[in-house]
Design an enzyme around this catalytic site. Sequence first.
Site, PDB file in Angstrom:
ATOM      1  CE  LYS A 244       9.733  34.832  18.613  1.00 48.81           C
ATOM      2  NZ  LYS A 244       8.400  35.449  18.443  1.00 48.81           N
TER       3      LYS A 244
ATOM      4  CD  GLU B 197      13.807  29.071  23.659  1.00 47.93           C
ATOM      5  OE1 GLU B 197      14.969  28.645  23.468  1.00 47.93           O
ATOM      6  OE2 GLU B 197      13.476  30.246  23.372  1.00 47.93           O
TER       7      GLU B 197
ATOM      8  CB  SER C 106       6.631  42.221  16.394  1.00 48.94           C
ATOM      9  OG  SER C 106       5.335  41.847  16.845  1.00 48.94           O
TER      10      SER C 106
HETATM   11  C1  PLP Z   1       7.611  35.990  19.417  1.00 48.46           C
HETATM   12  C2  PLP Z   1       6.892  37.179  19.014  1.00 48.46           C
HETATM   13  C3  PLP Z   1       6.767  38.308  19.864  1.00 48.46           C
HETATM   14  C4  PLP Z   1       7.242  38.323  21.286  1.00 48.46           C
HETATM   15  O1  PLP Z   1       8.610  38.165  21.472  1.00 48.46           O
HETATM   16  P1  PLP Z   1       9.548  39.377  21.896  1.00 48.46           P
HETATM   17  O2  PLP Z   1      10.827  38.722  22.248  1.00 48.46           O
HETATM   18  O3  PLP Z   1       8.916  40.043  23.077  1.00 48.46           O
HETATM   19  O4  PLP Z   1       9.654  40.283  20.732  1.00 48.46           O
HETATM   20  C5  PLP Z   1       6.126  39.434  19.369  1.00 48.46           C
HETATM   21  N1  PLP Z   1       5.615  39.470  18.117  1.00 48.46           N
HETATM   22  C6  PLP Z   1       5.715  38.414  17.290  1.00 48.46           C
HETATM   23  C7  PLP Z   1       5.120  38.539  15.914  1.00 48.46           C
HETATM   24  C8  PLP Z   1       6.348  37.244  17.697  1.00 48.46           C
HETATM   25  O5  PLP Z   1       6.424  36.201  16.844  1.00 48.46           O
END
Ligand code: PLP
Length: 397
Positions: free
Chosen positions: A91, A113, A379
Amino acid sequence: MSSYKYPDAHGYYGRFGGAYIPEMLQKNVTELQAAYLEIMQDEAFQKELDRLLHDYAGRPTPLYLAERLGQQVGTTVYLKREDLCHTGAHKVNNTIGQILLAERLGKKRIIAETGAGQHGVATATVCALKGLECIVYMGEKDIQRQAPNVARMKMLGATVVPATSGSKTLKDATNEAIRDWINNPNDTHYIIGSVVGPHPYPDMVARFQSVISAEIKEQLKTKTGNELPTHVIACVGGGSNAAGAFYHFLDDAAVKLLAVEAAGCGVDSGKSAATSVLGRPGILHGSKSLLMQTEDGQVVEPHSISAGLDYPGIGPLHAHLFETGRATVLNATDEEALVAAFNLAKLEGIIPALESSHALAALQTQQWKPDDVVVVCLSGRGDKDMETYMARLENKL
Ligand SMILES: *Cc1c(COP(=O)(O)O)cnc(C)c1O
C-alpha cells in the site's frame, strides 16, 4: 492493437470505470484528471518518487525463489516480497506517489478511508514524512476491531474519525471521506487506497503500483534470462496489488493472470467477498464496476477472514479483465487461506498476511507443469493477523 493497461479519455476500461460523482466534487476530480499524468511523467517527480521508493519504502523488494514451496506444488515458484515494504505491504507504493502528487497540487490537508487500517497507516506514514495534516475515516466497528492500527495512526500524528452510519465499516468510512472532500474542495487531497473510485484514481493507483511488475520483469530477466513468467497470481480486494503485479504483463498474452478473490465461508454461502462471480454491474464510490448487490441494488455486506479483501466491489480494470477473459478469477475460502498461511510459514519461514494467503491458496488448487514459472505477489506480512493465527493455533478457528 488496443491495450488493456489504459482507460479511455473518460476513464473507461471497456464498459467499466468513468467518474460518477456529485456536482460538488466536479472541480476537484476534474483538476486531478487534468493534472495527474503530466505531474507523474515529470522528470523531477519521477526522481523524487524513485528516491523515496528506494530509500524509504525499501524497494526494490526481492523476487524470491521459494524452492520448498515449488517442490510441494511441482513447479517453479517465485514470491514477490511486497511484505518487506515499509509498513508491511504494497500500500505504501501508492501513498508515497499520491503524497508527492498532493504536494505538487499545493494541497495542505490529506484525507483517507480505511477498513482494517492498513491504508490508514500507510497514509498517516507519508503525511508524517511530509508534515501534512492527516484525517482518516474509519468505521466505528472497525475502530474497535483494529485497535493496534488505530494506535499506529495516532502515533503517526493522524486524526482518526469514526464513521457511525450504516454498517459502520469501510463503505461508510468511504462515504464520510467523500463528504469531507466535498466540504473542503480547495486545500484537501483524498488518497484512495486501491484501484477504485472515480477516474483518474484507478489509472493513477495502478500506475503507482506498477513498480511491482516492472521489478518482476527485470528480476526474472536477471535470474532466468526470460523476463516473462507463465503465470502471475495475486489476491484481489479492490485490486491494487493485482493491478501492480499484472500491469507490465497485461499486453503479453502468453502470461496468464490469475486473480484470487475471497470466497469467505464459500461462494454460495452468503458470506463471501467473491465480487466477480457474484457481482453485477453497478456504481459504487464513483465508478461503474462489478458489485455485490441485492435485486433492488442495495450493496451486500461482504465477508472475508481478511479485512483487506472485505470489499463489495472491484476496480474497473479488473472487471474489464475478467469480462474479456484476459484474467482468470479464482477464489479461496477462509479455511484455504489459513491452511496456505501456515503452509508458507512452515515451508519457507515467511508469515504472510491473510490477504496474500488467498493467492498462495490458489497455488494449491491449480495444476502446474514442471516448466511453468509462477510468480505469486506476496502483498503483505502477517504481523497484523497474529490474533487470527493465534486462534488457529489454539484450535479455536
Ligand atoms: C489492503 C490489502 C490487500 C487488498 O487490497 P488490493 O487493493 O486488492 O491490493 C491485499 N493484501 C494486503 C496485505 C493488504 O494490506
